[in-house]
Write an enzyme that holds these catalytic residues in place. Sequence first.
Site, mmCIF file in Angstrom:
data_model
loop_
_atom_site.group_PDB
_atom_site.id
_atom_site.type_symbol
_atom_site.label_atom_id
_atom_site.label_comp_id
_atom_site.label_asym_id
_atom_site.label_seq_id
_atom_site.Cartn_x
_atom_site.Cartn_y
_atom_site.Cartn_z
ATOM 1 N N ASP A 271 0.829 -1.200 0.000
ATOM 2 C CA ASP A 271 0.000 0.000 0.000
ATOM 3 C C ASP A 271 0.870 1.261 0.000
ATOM 4 O OD1 ASP A 271 -2.019 1.815 0.359
ATOM 5 O OD2 ASP A 271 -2.887 0.828 2.109
ATOM 6 N N ASP A 331 -10.160 4.221 -1.876
ATOM 7 C CA ASP A 331 -10.782 3.209 -1.014
ATOM 8 C C ASP A 331 -12.300 3.156 -1.203
ATOM 9 O OD1 ASP A 331 -8.239 3.184 -0.066
ATOM 10 O OD2 ASP A 331 -8.806 3.298 2.044
HETATM 11 C C1 GLA Z 1 -5.363 2.230 2.456
HETATM 12 C C2 GLA Z 1 -5.871 1.088 1.577
HETATM 13 C C3 GLA Z 1 -6.981 0.350 2.313
HETATM 14 C C4 GLA Z 1 -6.449 -0.183 3.632
HETATM 15 C C5 GLA Z 1 -5.906 0.960 4.463
HETATM 16 C C6 GLA Z 1 -5.198 0.497 5.713
HETATM 17 O O1 GLA Z 1 -6.303 3.225 2.629
HETATM 18 O O2 GLA Z 1 -6.333 1.586 0.352
HETATM 19 O O3 GLA Z 1 -7.466 -0.715 1.499
HETATM 20 O O4 GLA Z 1 -5.444 -1.126 3.372
HETATM 21 O O5 GLA Z 1 -4.966 1.734 3.726
HETATM 22 O O6 GLA Z 1 -4.686 1.584 6.426
#
Ligand code: GLA
Length: 520
Positions: A271, A331
């Site tokens: 990520d 997200d």
């Molecule tokens: C990002 C990712 C999410 C999750 C969060 C965890 O926002 O896109 O899918 O993994 O981090 O902090």
Amino acid sequence: MRKKNWRIVDKGYGASLRVCGLSLGSMLFIGCAYGQGITGRWVTYGKELWNGQREQAVIVLNKQGSQISGTFESLTGKTNIHGTMVGKHFEIFAWDQRTPSLIGDVADEELKGLMFGRPFIAKVALPQDEIPKVEYIAPPPLHKLPYNGLAKTPPMGWNSWNYFGENVSEADIRAAADALVSSGMRDAGYIYVNIDGTWEGSRDSEGHLLPNKKFKDIAALADYVHSKGLKIGIYSSPGPYDCAGYPTSYGHEQQDADTFAKWGIDYLKYDWCSAEKIYRDDQIRTVYQRMGDALEASGRGIVYSLCEYGRDDVENWGADVSGNLWRTTDDIRDTWDSMIGNLDKQAAFARFAGPGHWNDPDMLEIGNGGMTRDEYRTQMSLWATVAAPLLAGNDLQKMTEETKATLLNKEVIAVDQDPLGKQASPMRTGNLETWIKPLADGGVAVAVVNLGPSEATATISTSDLQLHESPAHARNLWTHEEVQFQAGKYSAQVASHATLLLRVFLAATSPPPHGLSSTF
Ligand code: GLA
């Protein structure tokens, strides 16, 4: 119970309070020293993380007339900010240009109000109130990695983030593994049990990353998950911190890949998060390549999931860093608008999906409670037609029959997992959007989603299906019934936000079920 950390677009920071001293020792603090000024350098400390660290943000502000400019920096991100001040009241925009991220008043030499929706108090920063600096490590020169041979169909499983957020523990992962088995989900194809961020603790004296107190022993956990006939995934970032402020793989890529391999990890979600403080967007590919190389060198087959929200046109190069899937969106949230918004973005990427490398519109929200039955069926239907990874994100231990029936619809799963690996493309007529996915047997899956506020009549014409021979019969994949085409057309009522999902079979590959004549 649904627990998420607070997000700055894709970066986490949760603010709360800490009392700290006032310094008059620097010009930077003069505004504060004068009582009600906002110009200066401020610090706010947030909650304690599971590894004992504290969230922290340093806010530098400069007021000219009623205008404010400056910077906001936390462990996970840094951005320029701007806003206004009227009297004692300030409104300041950070990543989000539509809603002010910091709103409040200057009083008693403090900033008090809401920061990203949560109460905060910022005090005048002392010299030691600094976000730790990290040394820049140049990314390697570009090269192309070979395919790792994994994820020939879109990965299926479960991920902890959408439901547990920062609070996921080893016990939750074990319980999720148990529930995948007892619910029948494992046997339907959901085999990955993926730990998302916030498992990380600190590094030992040799630099090995250890789990925090929520996770006792990840190798033992991996053994447990494997003993259930499942596979296990983990999470890290190319930056120094994940989006919630826990340490990740920056400067330790090979060491972490080797640790994951040693633990028996089968899947890595990588990520971007705090890497944005260090690298430019046009360096993202080489940064992801570095972990791709490390995973290859680890000697273990580990599915590589790139999570950088579609930046730098990842669809063009994701497979070249041996990525098996790449996020194409921000997200997902458990709302219709978020889910459909993520889906819509897939339209442009259809040609980049195929066996071994998939577009990822983010995880499933089915069963989390924010959408209706029809909306969750729409997510399942459309994720299947766009050959998206099917990673459930709900509490598997408390699934309603409706949630199970949605996640366990084997006819829909078969569309997602079709070995041809084609991603559907959409056609739009008013509020009805039709996604057609070619399948390995020569037939197609057709999804018509009603985006409008009221019921509508959907009509599917065989001439739109681009088939090479006449269709033989068709099934509705939610009612599990044969449907009748009349003169090459099939019409049905589709409720608002519902999806009509048909599978159309060719005569040569799949004769109509016994007793039925051709329905075309
Ligand atoms: C990002 C990712 C999410 C999750 C969060 C965890 O926002 O896109 O899918 O993994 O981090 O902090």
